[in-house]
Motif scaffolding. Structure first.
Motif, PDB file in Angstrom:
ATOM      1  N   LYS A 218      34.757  12.751 -23.767  1.00  0.00           N
ATOM      2  CA  LYS A 218      35.687  11.786 -24.355  1.00  0.00           C
ATOM      3  C   LYS A 218      36.447  12.449 -25.507  1.00  0.00           C
ATOM      4  N   THR A 219      37.616  11.901 -25.767  1.00  0.00           N
ATOM      5  CA  THR A 219      38.388  12.364 -26.910  1.00  0.00           C
ATOM      6  C   THR A 219      37.727  11.876 -28.187  1.00  0.00           C
ATOM      7  N   GLU A 220      37.550  12.754 -29.131  1.00  0.00           N
ATOM      8  CA  GLU A 220      36.940  12.376 -30.400  1.00  0.00           C
ATOM      9  C   GLU A 220      38.020  12.232 -31.470  1.00  0.00           C
ATOM     10  N   PHE A 221      37.856  11.243 -32.311  1.00  0.00           N
ATOM     11  CA  PHE A 221      38.821  10.998 -33.368  1.00  0.00           C
ATOM     12  C   PHE A 221      38.071  10.867 -34.693  1.00  0.00           C
ATOM     13  N   LYS A 222      37.817  12.012 -35.323  1.00  0.00           N
ATOM     14  CA  LYS A 222      37.020  12.003 -36.545  1.00  0.00           C
ATOM     15  C   LYS A 222      37.666  11.148 -37.631  1.00  0.00           C
ATOM     16  N   GLU A 223      39.024  11.129 -37.625  1.00  0.00           N
ATOM     17  CA  GLU A 223      39.729  10.385 -38.664  1.00  0.00           C
ATOM     18  C   GLU A 223      39.380   8.907 -38.611  1.00  0.00           C
ATOM     19  N   TRP A 224      39.085   8.407 -37.393  1.00  0.00           N
ATOM     20  CA  TRP A 224      38.902   6.975 -37.219  1.00  0.00           C
ATOM     21  C   TRP A 224      37.453   6.614 -36.908  1.00  0.00           C
ATOM     22  N   GLU A 225      36.502   7.497 -37.181  1.00  0.00           N
ATOM     23  CA  GLU A 225      35.107   7.210 -36.865  1.00  0.00           C
ATOM     24  C   GLU A 225      34.666   5.901 -37.506  1.00  0.00           C
ATOM     25  N   GLY A 226      33.915   5.122 -36.754  1.00  0.00           N
ATOM     26  CA  GLY A 226      33.429   3.864 -37.292  1.00  0.00           C
ATOM     27  C   GLY A 226      34.370   2.706 -37.069  1.00  0.00           C
ATOM     28  N   THR A 227      35.574   2.970 -36.516  1.00  0.00           N
ATOM     29  CA  THR A 227      36.529   1.903 -36.270  1.00  0.00           C
ATOM     30  C   THR A 227      36.138   1.156 -35.001  1.00  0.00           C
ATOM     31  N   PRO A 228      36.038  -0.172 -35.034  1.00  0.00           N
ATOM     32  CA  PRO A 228      35.563  -0.898 -33.853  1.00  0.00           C
ATOM     33  C   PRO A 228      36.635  -1.049 -32.791  1.00  0.00           C
ATOM     34  N   TYR A 229      36.234  -1.182 -31.529  1.00  0.00           N
ATOM     35  CA  TYR A 229      37.145  -1.489 -30.439  1.00  0.00           C
ATOM     36  C   TYR A 229      37.420  -2.976 -30.412  1.00  0.00           C
ATOM     37  N   PHE A 230      38.569  -3.352 -29.799  1.00  0.00           N
ATOM     38  CA  PHE A 230      38.856  -4.750 -29.502  1.00  0.00           C
ATOM     39  C   PHE A 230      38.466  -5.000 -28.050  1.00  0.00           C
ATOM     40  N   ASP A 231      37.663  -6.033 -27.806  1.00  0.00           N
ATOM     41  CA  ASP A 231      37.106  -6.255 -26.471  1.00  0.00           C
ATOM     42  C   ASP A 231      38.160  -6.529 -25.406  1.00  0.00           C
ATOM     43  N   GLY A 232      39.354  -6.990 -25.782  1.00  0.00           N
ATOM     44  CA  GLY A 232      40.394  -7.264 -24.794  1.00  0.00           C
ATOM     45  C   GLY A 232      41.057  -6.024 -24.247  1.00  0.00           C
ATOM     46  N   CYS A 233      40.775  -4.865 -24.799  1.00  0.00           N
ATOM     47  CA  CYS A 233      41.433  -3.630 -24.358  1.00  0.00           C
ATOM     48  C   CYS A 233      40.438  -2.485 -24.439  1.00  0.00           C
ATOM     49  N   LEU A 234      39.304  -2.680 -23.798  1.00  0.00           N
ATOM     50  CA  LEU A 234      38.189  -1.755 -23.941  1.00  0.00           C
ATOM     51  C   LEU A 234      38.338  -0.592 -22.950  1.00  0.00           C
ATOM     52  N   PRO A 235      38.140   0.673 -23.384  1.00  0.00           N
ATOM     53  CA  PRO A 235      38.167   1.797 -22.438  1.00  0.00           C
ATOM     54  C   PRO A 235      37.094   1.625 -21.370  1.00  0.00           C
ATOM     55  N   ILE A 236      37.401   2.090 -20.132  1.00  0.00           N
ATOM     56  CA  ILE A 236      36.460   1.867 -19.032  1.00  0.00           C
ATOM     57  C   ILE A 236      35.138   2.599 -19.269  1.00  0.00           C
ATOM     58  N   GLU A 237      35.191   3.771 -19.906  1.00  0.00           N
ATOM     59  CA  GLU A 237      33.942   4.499 -20.126  1.00  0.00           C
ATOM     60  C   GLU A 237      33.062   3.776 -21.142  1.00  0.00           C
ATOM     61  N   VAL A 238      33.687   3.039 -22.066  1.00  0.00           N
ATOM     62  CA  VAL A 238      32.908   2.250 -23.024  1.00  0.00           C
ATOM     63  C   VAL A 238      32.267   1.061 -22.298  1.00  0.00           C
ATOM     64  N   MET A 239      33.034   0.459 -21.351  1.00  0.00           N
ATOM     65  CA  MET A 239      32.452  -0.630 -20.549  1.00  0.00           C
ATOM     66  C   MET A 239      31.257  -0.114 -19.749  1.00  0.00           C
ATOM     67  N   ALA A 240      31.407   1.082 -19.170  1.00  0.00           N
ATOM     68  CA  ALA A 240      30.311   1.652 -18.368  1.00  0.00           C
ATOM     69  C   ALA A 240      29.080   1.893 -19.234  1.00  0.00           C
ATOM     70  N   GLU A 241      29.302   2.300 -20.472  1.00  0.00           N
ATOM     71  CA  GLU A 241      28.169   2.538 -21.379  1.00  0.00           C
ATOM     72  C   GLU A 241      27.427   1.242 -21.704  1.00  0.00           C
ATOM     73  N   ARG A 242      28.121   0.106 -21.553  1.00  0.00           N
ATOM     74  CA  ARG A 242      27.481  -1.181 -21.866  1.00  0.00           C
ATOM     75  C   ARG A 242      26.662  -1.717 -20.694  1.00  0.00           C
ATOM     76  N   GLY A 243      26.749  -1.037 -19.541  1.00  0.00           N
ATOM     77  CA  GLY A 243      25.960  -1.459 -18.384  1.00  0.00           C
ATOM     78  C   GLY A 243      26.641  -1.001 -17.106  1.00  0.00           C
ATOM     79  N   ARG A 244      25.860  -0.551 -16.120  1.00  0.00           N
ATOM     80  CA  ARG A 244      26.453   0.022 -14.908  1.00  0.00           C
ATOM     81  C   ARG A 244      27.217  -1.012 -14.101  1.00  0.00           C
ATOM     82  N   GLU A 245      26.893  -2.299 -14.281  1.00  0.00           N
ATOM     83  CA  GLU A 245      27.571  -3.344 -13.510  1.00  0.00           C
ATOM     84  C   GLU A 245      28.767  -3.943 -14.251  1.00  0.00           C
ATOM     85  N   THR A 246      28.974  -3.514 -15.495  1.00  0.00           N
ATOM     86  CA  THR A 246      30.019  -4.138 -16.310  1.00  0.00           C
ATOM     87  C   THR A 246      31.396  -4.050 -15.643  1.00  0.00           C
ATOM     88  N   LEU A 247      31.732  -2.897 -15.089  1.00  0.00           N
ATOM     89  CA  LEU A 247      33.060  -2.734 -14.471  1.00  0.00           C
ATOM     90  C   LEU A 247      33.211  -3.595 -13.218  1.00  0.00           C
TER      91      LEU A 247
END
Length: 468
Positions: A218-247
């Motif tokens: 994944k692309t790392e963004f040290k400048e923005w570490e700790g910044t939360p995602y908005f659930d309405g526009c979540l990256p697919i790999e983040v969804m996959a990390e939340r559970g294999r069936e999420t997608l």
């Protein structure tokens, strides 16, 4: 007459400028591109769409964003007019040819005799002699301006990641494996019922795809570490990390579709692509925002049946989103309490979505023009979609997350923002009591019917006031 100054030429700034100029007040749009670029924009056009090309549902009878479409058209929205003129097939949604749309908005504003477009960055707070300013800088507010606002408000701006979905050349899609069909064959006002390209995956293919997502760089963004995602526009790999069936319960949901190449076998998961330009040569991967590294994206997405030879016009990306704690910082007229000459519009206010951003620009523009003309503009009723949205931004929905501090979260327009309604039909035409989805539909239809009536009443009051 002194002009209204608008900082930012996105959807909110463009709509605000149009409303100011149409009211007979001169306006200057300050757009920093191309003098200074951003992490997401590719052109210097106004109202450039950087994420999806969809304005979402156009159903004004049972959908909240469809109702907002209706109200904006009723109020002479430039964004809706050009969106309608550059519509591409998308079932029940209003999706647009992004280049044609941006060019049309830019041309309309360039041609208006009361509009001036100034190219260059406003670095820091607006000059003190600008007495009427709309800040519509969106999620990509320049650091210098954000820092200026931060010093003025003594409030920390919140920030989160926002991700962009890839776009594929149609000619590279293998239609011997994929097929055209809208979910449930829904045609809608702007489609045929066969507007999406569907790529099916069986169970083994889906599991292999998830494994690849989880293992990818994944692309790392040290400048923005700790910044939360908005659930309405979540990256697919983040969804996959939340559970294999999420997608499979999200953008890869395999319901409402029948594979014409194999009608008796239901897909385990489906990837949908939606037309992205009027020519039908480009399709974006619906809901596939991502921050995977470019090389990983191409390899992993070519694991999807039908996309094994895909050529990408643009790969996914990620950018920063910044918004104010608006209920605390803004008054009901969207003005900064600490400096009322500054009015805000668009995503920086904490609304989400293209349509919502443009809607706040519409209202901010009308308010700024009225102020310049020495008039008062009453707020639209909270029972309308526009009123409900502004009410959320300036007055409500400060929620507590866990045991943490009270905080304000961005939100799309939805029926949860509308006031309660009485007298919703409890029985159908057959006299039977409504239950489940039918009961919910009746409530939504009652809310939109009330909103239309209240919006018409508000518009009439404005007309009478202007004539007096």
């Amino acid at each position: 007459m002194e002009p209204v100054h608008i900082i930012g030429g996105g959807l909110a700034g463009s709509e605000a400028a149009w409303q100011v100029a149409e009211a007979g007040v001169p306006v200057v749009i300050h757009e920093m591109r191309p003098v200074r670029g951003t992490d997401a924009h590719k052109t210097e056009g106004l109202a450039e769409l950087v994420c999806s090309n969809s304005f979402r549902s156009d159903d004004s009878s049972s959908n909240a964003v469809g109702q907002l479409h209706w109200e904006m058209r009723r109020l002479g929205s430039l964004i809706m007019a050009k969106g309608d003129a550059h519509q591409v097939p998308a079932g029940g949604a209003l999706a647009v040819d992004r280049d044609g749309f941006s060019q049309a908005v830019t041309a309309a504003l360039e041609a208006h005799p009361l509009v001036t477009i100034a190219r260059g960055e406003i670095s820091g707070l607006p000059p003190a002699d600008w007495s009427n300013v709309i800040v519509a800088t969106g999620p990509l507010t320049s650091p210098a301006l954000a820092q200026g606002l931060q010093s003025l408000t003594s409030e920390d701006s919140l920030a989160f990641f926002d991700a962009i979905a890839p776009i594929v050349h149609f000619e590279s899609v293998d239609m011997d494996q994929a097929w055209f069909q809208s979910r449930y064959d829904k045609a809608g006002p702007g489609g045929t019922g066969a507007d999406y390209i569907n790529c099916p995956l069986d169970r083994d293919q889906y599991e292999a795809f998830i494994d690849a997502l989880l293992a990818a760089e994944k692309t790392e963004f040290k400048e923005w570490e700790g910044t939360p995602y908005f659930d309405g526009c979540l990256p697919i790999e983040v969804m996959a990390e939340r559970g294999r069936e999420t997608l499979r319960w999200g953008p890869m949901k395999p319901v409402g579709l029948t594979n014409k190449h194999n009608p008796t076998v239901k897909a385990y998961a489906v990837v949908q692509l939606r037309q992205d330009n009027a020519l039908g040569t480009l399709f974006n991967m619906t809901g596939f925002q991502t921050k995977l590294k470019y090389g990983e994206q191409a390899a992993i997405f070519r694991m999807i049946p039908g996309l094994q030879n895909a050529e990408f016009a643009r790969l996914g990306g990620i950018h920063r989103n910044t918004y104010l704690n608006s209920p605390k910082l803004l008054d009901a007229a969207l003005r900064l309490k600490a400096d009322p000459r500054l009015r805000f519009a668009g995503q920086i206010t904490g609304c989400e979505g293209y349509v919502e951003s443009a809607a706040t620009g519409l209202l901010a523009g009308r308010m700024a023009a009225a102020e310049r003309l020495g008039r008062e503009l009453p707020l639209p009723p909270a029972t309308t979609a526009l009123g409900a949205l502004v009410n959320h931004i300036t007055g409500g929905h400060i929620v507590t997350i866990g045991e943490g501090p009270r905080s304000f979260q961005p939100m799309n327009i939805n029926f949860g923002l509308f006031p309660h309604i009485e007298g919703v039909a409890k029985t159908g035409p057959d006299g039977k009591r409504l239950k489940g989805p039918a009961k919910s539909l009746a409530r939504k239809q009652a809310l939109t019917a009330r909103a239309k009536t209240e919006m018409e009443r508000w518009v009439s009051s404005l007309t009478e006031s202007a004539a007096a």
